[in-house]
Design a protein around this motif. Structure first.
Motif, PDB file in Angstrom:
ATOM      1  N   GLU A  25      57.995  76.762 -22.839  1.00 54.73           N
ATOM      2  CA  GLU A  25      58.304  75.870 -21.717  1.00 54.73           C
ATOM      3  C   GLU A  25      59.564  76.368 -21.003  1.00 54.73           C
ATOM      4  N   SER A  26      60.564  76.699 -21.788  1.00 50.92           N
ATOM      5  CA  SER A  26      61.838  77.155 -21.241  1.00 50.92           C
ATOM      6  C   SER A  26      61.688  78.479 -20.485  1.00 50.92           C
ATOM      7  N   ARG A  29      59.744  77.908 -17.249  1.00 44.96           N
ATOM      8  CA  ARG A  29      60.599  77.231 -16.274  1.00 44.96           C
ATOM      9  C   ARG A  29      61.467  78.244 -15.549  1.00 44.96           C
ATOM     10  N   THR A  37      58.771  72.691 -10.457  1.00 40.80           N
ATOM     11  CA  THR A  37      58.851  72.403 -11.884  1.00 40.80           C
ATOM     12  C   THR A  37      57.571  72.923 -12.540  1.00 40.80           C
ATOM     13  N   SER A  38      57.582  73.004 -13.867  1.00 38.01           N
ATOM     14  CA  SER A  38      56.394  73.453 -14.587  1.00 38.01           C
ATOM     15  C   SER A  38      55.189  72.583 -14.246  1.00 38.01           C
TER      16      SER A  38
END
Lengths: 151, 151
Positions: A25-26, A29, A37-38
């Motif tokens: 996720e990081s 991003r 945003t994701s």
DNA sequence: GATTAATTGTTCAACTGTTGAACAATTATC
DNA sequence: GATAATTGTTCAACAGTTGAACAATTAATC
């Protein structure tokens, strides 16, 4: 499978799945950049894939309530990335499609995500990563199944 | 690996990892119940594991800013699930530990999560799931590596 | 030893995402 | 034609996130 083995696997699975989710996720991003945003990117990806869809469809796919979708859609709309079109026959329905600007931004961003995923996938042996993704896909089916039975 | 093969694997990976993440998150949320969010449970889990830790440590592990941790910690504190203790030697540092109530709630909740994970892990062949988790753990290392080089 | 750096954690405003409940508009059902 | 169900929106309330500013404390430098 012995009870001891199961417990060990469950422990390892819980630890690693949490960790991988956070790391991925990081990274994503950071790749996506500051304008999206994701979740916004995921939304653009789905609409791009199916060409046109409705809020209800998105709510089902992302497994969230429709009001959550409305919020995301509003932001994408304000950025000029998607269009809303009312159905002529059933005037409750609103179709969502990417604008040209949305297409372009999505493509550029998706390319960066692809490069990133490629950069770590190619660190694995081909057979191993293939087997991994196979099981990953099976796992997804099992999760969908478990979810259905839980409702 | 041929370019075509790589592209196919990247596509499949992107699709399935997004999907699994969403499904798993949704299932876990339902298992955890109404008093705790997933993130709150993850926080309790980490503190339980290391017995005592600081905000900075949590920020690093979860890969978020310290102000985000403060917010989560405040909510857990208000629920009486964690304690704050100032270090005697370095009075900037605040140690976080679970209260008895926190211990109990975490254990009960974690048990439900374990049962859930067990329920879908046992649907796989032992060898397959072992191999999967092995690769999953390797993937985690690779992600951490990529992240380091990206900074 | 006093001044400056760095570290630890907090507060705040602003934002994204989420739910649940109420709602309007429209279509289906009886 | 009255009632149901469906589609999507609005709103209040909350969780999580960032970035910037800040206070308190410790470390480093001179």
């Amino acid at each position: 499978m012995s009870k001891k083995n199961i417990k060990e696997l469950v422990d390892r699975y819980i630890a690693v799945s949490f960790s991988v989710t956070k790391q991925a996720e990081s990274l994503i991003r950071k790749q996506i950049g500051s304008d999206l945003t994701s979740d916004q990117h995921y939304t653009l990806r789905y609409i791009n894939q199916v060409d046109t869809c409705t809020s209800s469809e998105l709510a089902e796919v992302f497994d969230v309530k429709k009001s959550a979708i409305t919020a995301i859609i509003n932001r994408l709309f304000e950025k000029g990335l998607i269009k809303r079109t009312r159905d002529e026959n059933d005037r409750r329905v609103v179709y969502l499609t990417l604008t040209e600007k949305g297409q372009t931004l999505f493509s550029e961003t998706e390319q960066r995500v692809h490069k990133l995923v490629e950069s770590f996938i190619t660190k694995f042996d081909e057979q191993e990563i293939k087997q991994f993704i196979d099981t990953y896909e099976k796992l997804n089916d099992v999760l969908l199944d478990v979810q259905k039975n839980n409702e």
